[in-house]
Design a protein around this motif. Sequence first.
Motif, short mmCIF file in Angstrom:
data_model
loop_
_atom_site.label_atom_id
_atom_site.label_comp_id
_atom_site.label_asym_id
_atom_site.label_seq_id
_atom_site.Cartn_x
_atom_site.Cartn_y
_atom_site.Cartn_z
N GLY A 172 0.82 -1.22 0.00
CA GLY A 172 0.00 0.00 0.00
C GLY A 172 0.85 1.27 0.00
N LEU A 173 2.17 1.11 -0.13
CA LEU A 173 3.05 2.29 -0.09
C LEU A 173 3.25 2.93 -1.47
N MET A 174 3.04 2.15 -2.53
CA MET A 174 3.23 2.70 -3.88
C MET A 174 2.06 2.29 -4.77
N GLY A 175 1.71 3.18 -5.68
CA GLY A 175 0.62 2.86 -6.61
C GLY A 175 0.52 3.93 -7.67
N GLU A 176 -0.55 3.86 -8.43
CA GLU A 176 -0.74 4.82 -9.51
C GLU A 176 -1.32 6.11 -8.95
N ASP A 177 -0.78 7.23 -9.41
CA ASP A 177 -1.19 8.52 -8.85
C ASP A 177 -1.37 9.53 -9.98
N PRO A 178 -2.42 9.33 -10.79
CA PRO A 178 -2.57 10.22 -11.95
C PRO A 178 -2.95 11.63 -11.52
N LYS A 179 -2.44 12.61 -12.29
CA LYS A 179 -2.81 14.00 -12.01
C LYS A 179 -4.15 14.28 -12.70
N GLY A 180 -5.03 15.00 -12.04
CA GLY A 180 -6.30 15.38 -12.65
C GLY A 180 -7.25 14.20 -12.77
N ILE A 181 -8.19 14.31 -13.71
CA ILE A 181 -9.19 13.26 -13.89
C ILE A 181 -8.52 12.08 -14.57
N PRO A 182 -8.59 10.88 -13.97
CA PRO A 182 -7.89 9.74 -14.59
C PRO A 182 -8.50 9.40 -15.95
N ASN A 183 -7.62 9.08 -16.90
CA ASN A 183 -8.08 8.64 -18.21
C ASN A 183 -8.35 7.14 -18.20
N ASN A 184 -7.61 6.43 -17.39
CA ASN A 184 -7.69 4.97 -17.42
C ASN A 184 -8.73 4.47 -16.45
N LEU A 185 -9.23 3.27 -16.74
CA LEU A 185 -10.36 2.74 -15.98
C LEU A 185 -10.04 2.55 -14.49
N LEU A 186 -8.95 1.87 -14.19
CA LEU A 186 -8.73 1.48 -12.80
C LEU A 186 -8.56 2.64 -11.83
N PRO A 187 -7.70 3.62 -12.17
CA PRO A 187 -7.61 4.74 -11.24
C PRO A 187 -8.94 5.47 -11.09
N TYR A 188 -9.74 5.48 -12.15
CA TYR A 188 -11.05 6.14 -12.03
C TYR A 188 -11.94 5.36 -11.05
N VAL A 189 -11.99 4.05 -11.24
CA VAL A 189 -12.81 3.19 -10.35
C VAL A 189 -12.32 3.35 -8.90
N ALA A 190 -11.01 3.38 -8.72
CA ALA A 190 -10.46 3.50 -7.36
C ALA A 190 -10.86 4.83 -6.73
N GLN A 191 -10.91 5.89 -7.54
CA GLN A 191 -11.30 7.19 -6.99
C GLN A 191 -12.80 7.26 -6.68
N VAL A 192 -13.59 6.49 -7.43
CA VAL A 192 -15.03 6.38 -7.08
C VAL A 192 -15.12 5.65 -5.74
#
Length: 355
Positions: free
Chosen positions: A200-220
């Motif tokens: 849980g120490l490292m992961g994807e951290d997109p700036k702004g609204i995520p374009n890709n599915l997984l970071p978007y789902v994770a933010q929901v």
Amino acid sequence: MDNQKLSPKGCILVTGGCGFIGSHTVVYLLNEGYDVVVVDDLSNASEKVLDRIDTIVGDDAAERLTFVRADVADKDALETVFDEFDIDAVIHFAGFKAVGESVTKPIEYYSNNIGNTLVLVDVMRDHGCKSILFSSSATVYGDPDALPLTEASPKKACTNPYGWTKWMIEEILRSLTIADPEWNVVLLRYFNPIGAHPSGLMGEDPKGIPNNLLPYVAQVAVGRRDAVHVFGNDYDTPDGTGVRDYIHVMDLASGHVAALDWMVGRTGCEVFNLGTGKGTSVLEIIRAFSAACGRELPYVIEPRRAGDVTANYADCAKAREMLGWEAKYDIADMCRDSWNWQSKNPNGYADSNEA
Ligand code: WQD
């Protein structure tokens, strides 16, 4: 410093080593005993990831990691790195990667991604380092004629400049091996990288609204966004939504180390798919993530997104047979680790207290 080298295993330059796939690969390399020099300009990454890497690998291994903040297109900075370190091979991740942005900023994408690669290989050649592993993408297969995709499947037209930069850099690197038989090039075509380090120490951290599915789902899931937007449910797939070959970033990272070990003493150009061989739909992802986070995630069906293909997934036989590598994590693992990262770091690296 004169030709620094602490490890008998070798010294690897990782461009873009603070990014999502780069940082996980750096952890693997350090754990395998390599010395690692990361060159990253932090234009789309956080320096805080370096503290996380240190925590994961421990103090002894962390001593084998050096960070240089520089743009790979900065020839003088790269020259200094090659003068100071005895680099055995390069893993080249650094590049712009937002598909949509590449459509509106083609000059920036072509000039950055291709330009930095040309500077890199020029400096490598001047220093007699001719082994490079390139971060390519399944996007070079375009809209596939047949599935699963093997490395012999044709490269087809890309639908955006980002994809074309991967397509063209592959050809540039292949040309090097034709011009000079000492070059040793491996092109790794990633399918859809998701998941996070299990700590849980490292992961994807997109700036702004995520374009890709997984970071978007994770933010929901973490409450930063209201609902997942499902781009089309009228595709010719079992549930009508797009199908992709999602691969855990830890598996991708281990794939790089397997490829690097395989490269020792070789020359030429070889291509490997890094995927799981399994296709998963958007709705299946939403269900799997809902199970991981313990709550039904809301979604709305939207029109198809321009440029999306119906389905793609890899044939992974070549990597299995030649590299002895295969993916170990399944979709449930990927969603669990992605949720672990997102729930512990709801705003990515932004909220962490490290220096
Ligand atoms: C996956 C599926 C969407 C977002 C892209 C690049 C590729 C690689 C990975 C990145 C598709 C659907 C998505 C959303 C959705 N490079 N989707 N709602 O397009 O397969 O690959 O990212 O650096 O080169 O092209 O990945 O995650 O965007 O989409 O329904 O909010 O999810 O339509 O079916 P893609 P993705």
